[in-house]
Design an enzyme around this catalytic site. Structure first.
Site, mmCIF file in Angstrom:
data_model
loop_
_atom_site.group_PDB
_atom_site.id
_atom_site.type_symbol
_atom_site.label_atom_id
_atom_site.label_comp_id
_atom_site.label_asym_id
_atom_site.label_seq_id
_atom_site.Cartn_x
_atom_site.Cartn_y
_atom_site.Cartn_z
ATOM 1 N N GLU A 74 -40.620 -49.668 0.304
ATOM 2 C CA GLU A 74 -39.228 -50.122 0.398
ATOM 3 C C GLU A 74 -38.330 -49.071 1.041
ATOM 4 O OE1 GLU A 74 -37.599 -51.497 -3.343
ATOM 5 O OE2 GLU A 74 -38.361 -53.509 -3.022
ATOM 6 N N HIS A 116 -66.958 -48.725 -2.962
ATOM 7 C CA HIS A 116 -68.055 -49.703 -2.944
ATOM 8 C C HIS A 116 -67.594 -51.065 -2.439
ATOM 9 C CE1 HIS A 116 -70.888 -47.056 -5.136
ATOM 10 N NE2 HIS A 116 -69.740 -46.496 -5.486
ATOM 11 N N LYS A 118 -35.605 -63.980 -0.711
ATOM 12 C CA LYS A 118 -34.835 -64.337 -1.911
ATOM 13 C C LYS A 118 -33.860 -65.471 -1.604
ATOM 14 C CE LYS A 118 -34.688 -60.062 -4.606
ATOM 15 N NZ LYS A 118 -33.880 -58.906 -4.917
HETATM 16 O O1 PA5 Z 1 -35.927 -50.513 -5.718
HETATM 17 C C1 PA5 Z 1 -35.222 -51.504 -5.887
HETATM 18 O O2 PA5 Z 1 -33.990 -51.449 -5.744
HETATM 19 C C2 PA5 Z 1 -35.823 -52.815 -6.311
HETATM 20 O O3 PA5 Z 1 -37.189 -52.752 -6.435
HETATM 21 C C3 PA5 Z 1 -35.239 -53.242 -7.656
HETATM 22 O O4 PA5 Z 1 -35.515 -52.249 -8.603
HETATM 23 C C4 PA5 Z 1 -35.816 -54.579 -8.118
HETATM 24 O O5 PA5 Z 1 -35.606 -55.550 -7.134
HETATM 25 C C5 PA5 Z 1 -35.148 -55.022 -9.418
HETATM 26 O O6 PA5 Z 1 -33.760 -55.089 -9.267
HETATM 27 P P1 PA5 Z 1 -32.825 -55.182 -10.523
HETATM 28 O O7 PA5 Z 1 -32.941 -53.925 -11.301
HETATM 29 O O8 PA5 Z 1 -31.452 -55.379 -9.953
HETATM 30 O O9 PA5 Z 1 -33.283 -56.384 -11.320
#
Ligand code: PA5
Length: 397
Positions: A265, A286, A388
Site C-alpha cells: 500500500e 517444495h 470500494k
Molecule cells: O493502511 C490503511 O490505512 C488501511 O489498511 C486501513 O488500515 C484499513 O483499510 C482499515 O481502515 P479503518 O481503520 O479505517 O477501518
C-alpha cells in the site's frame, strides 16, 4: 539484536549515487508533519494511554475468556503479527484472542456468534474511519450479540473502541455510551499504526510486554533501513519487480502479511512499485522453489531469519534442527544467487519484543523511504477506493 547482510547474496550495488536523495528523505522524515507521526515513537502513544492499556489489559486477562478484536488491514495485521510471532504454537493462553471483521465470511461470523454464547467476552473494535465495510458488518453482528448477552452497565467494560480522536460513528458511539476508548492518532495511517493503541491493546492483552516493543523500535539504526531501501530501489530499476519476503520460522507468517500490506500500500501506485510476496520456507520451496530458481527472472528476496542456537536433534544428523534450518537458509540463498535471484538478509537472534519492535520500525522506515525514492506518496492508498466505490454502488441498489 538486528543484523543485516546486503553483500553475501547481493551483487555489487552503487549506493553512493543515492547520497543526496537520502539526505533529503531524512530531512523530510525528521521534519515530521502530515502522516509522519509514526516516525516519532513518542507521538504513537501517550504515557497516559499506555498506562490505561496496561490497566485495561490486566482486567481483561483476569476477567474474560474471549477477547474479540474487530478490524481489517492496518487495524488488524500488526496485532495479529506480533501475537502470532510471540505466542506458543500449542499452549492455549487466557483469554483466547480471536480476530474478526477481516473477511466477508458469513460462516465465520455465524460460528463466532455461536462460540461466544457461553463465553465471558470483551470486544475491541478498531477502525480509524469507522466506515470500513468488513469490520462495520462484523461489529454490527457482534455488538447485537453483546447487547443480548449483557446489560448496559456490563457493556461499559466490554465494548472497547479504538478510532479517530474526534470524528466518525465509532467515536460517537463511545461518547454516547461511555465505552472505554483509544485514539488512532490523526497523523498515523493504518499500516503504520501497530505501535499505537491499535496494535498495543490487543498485544498487551496477549501478555506481551509492550514497553519492550516500543523500546526495540527506539533502538533502530535508520542508516541500515535507508541502505535496504536503496538496494531494493536499485533491484527494482534492474527489472526485479517482485520482492519475496522469505522466512524460515512459521511463527512469522502474519508478520510477513503485515509487511506485505506495509510495502504494497505504501509503494504500489502511479503504475510503479515492487510487488511484495512471501515464501514460508522450507515449506514453499517444495511448491514454488522451482519458479524461484528457474522461472521468469523478476524476483529478489529479503530473508528474515532468526540466528539462534538450537538444542533439538534428530538421530539423522549431527546438527540441531535450528542449525539445519540455517544451513538451508544459506544454501538456498546461494543456489538462488547462482540463478540471478539476489537476497537481502535481515537477521534477529531471537523472537522477542525488542527484536520485533526493531523490525517494525526498521521496515516502516524502509517502506516510506522506498516510496519517496519512487516519487510516490507513501501514506495514501487511492487505488483501494476504486473497488470500494463499486461495491458501495451495488449495495445501495
Ligand atoms: O493502511 C490503511 O490505512 C488501511 O489498511 C486501513 O488500515 C484499513 O483499510 C482499515 O481502515 P479503518 O481503520 O479505517 O477501518
Amino acid at each position: 539484536m538486528l543484523k543485516t547482510d546486503f553483500k553475501t547474496y547481493i551483487k555489487d550495488k552503487n549506493i553512493e549515487l543515492y547520497k543526496e536523495k537520502i539526505i533529503n528523505i531524512k530531512n523530510t522524515l525528521n521534519a515530521g508533519g502530515e502522516m509522519l507521526d509514526w516516525y516519532d515513537i513518542d507521538k504513537c502513544i501517550s504515557q497516559s494511554d499506555l498506562n490505561k492499556i496496561k490497566d485495561i489489559s490486566k482486567d481483561i486477562q483476569e476477567n474474560c475468556e474471549l477477547f474479540i478484536v474487530i478490524g481489517i488491514g492496518g487495524s488488524f495485521l500488526g496485532a495479529k503479527a506480533i501475537i502470532s510471532a510471540l505466542n506458543p504454537y500449542f499452549k492455549n493462553k487466557k483469554p483466547e484472542i480471536i480476530f474478526a471483521g477481516n473477511s466477508l465470511s458469513e460462516t465465520y461470523l455465524t460460528e463466532l456468534i455461536e462460540y461466544m454464547e457461553d463465553k465471558d467476552t470483551i470486544v475491541n473494535v478498531i477502525s480509524k474511519s469507522g466506515t470500513t465495510l468488513e469490520p462495520s458488518i462484523a461489529f454490527d453482528i457482534i455488538y447485537n450479540k453483546m447487547q443480548e448477552k449483557y446489560n448496559q452497565d456490563e457493556l461499559k467494560r466490554r465494548i472497547i473502541i479504538t478510532t479517530d480522536p474526534e470524528k466518525g460513528i465509532l467515536r460517537k458511539l463511545a461518547n454516547d455510551n461511555n465505552y472505554p476508548s483509544f485514539i488512532v492518532p490523526e497523523q498515523i495511517g493504518g499500516r503504520y499504526s501497530v505501535l499505537t493503541a491499535v496494535g498495543l491493546l490487543p498485544i498487551a492483552v496477549a501478555g506481551i510486554d509492550i514497553d519492550k516493543l516500543l523500546l526495540g523500535a527506539r533502538q533502530v539504526n535508520n542508516d541500515s533501513a535507508f541502505e535496504y531501501a536503496i538496494i531494493r530501489d536499485i533491484l527494482y530499476r534492474q527489472g526485479k519487480t517482485v520482492e519475496l519476503f522469505t522466512f524460515y520460522e512459521p511463527k512469522l507468517e502474519y508478520f510477513i502479511e503485515w509487511l506485505k500490506q506495509l510495502f504494497g500500500e505504501t509503494q504500489g501506485k502511479d503504475k510503479k512499485g515492487i510487488l511484495p510476496s512471501s515464501s514460508n520456507n522450507t515449506r514453499d520451496l517444495h511448491s514454488l522453489g522451482q519458479f524461484y530458481q528457474e522461472g521468469t527472472p523478476i524476483i529478489f528476496e529479503t530473508i528474515i531469519g532468526i540466528d539462534k542456537k538450537g538444542t533439538l536433534k534428530s538421530n539423522l544428523y549431527n546438527y540441531s534442527i535450528e542449525d539445519i534450518n540455517m544451513i538451508a537458509l544459506k544454501q538456498v540463498a546461494y543456489a538462488h544467487l547462482d540463478a540471478g535471484v539476489e537476497s537481502n538478509v535481515i537477521m534477529i537472534d531471537k523472537l522477542d519484543e525488542i527484536n520485533l519492535g526493531m523490525l517494525i520500525y526498521y521496515f516502516e522506515t524502509a517502506a516510506a523511504t522506498g516510496a519517496y525514492l519512487l516519487d510516490v506518496n507513501p501514506f495514501d492508498q487511492p487505488g483501494v477506493s476504486a473497488y470500494k466505490k463499486l461495491i458501495e454502488k451495488e449495495l445501495k441498489k
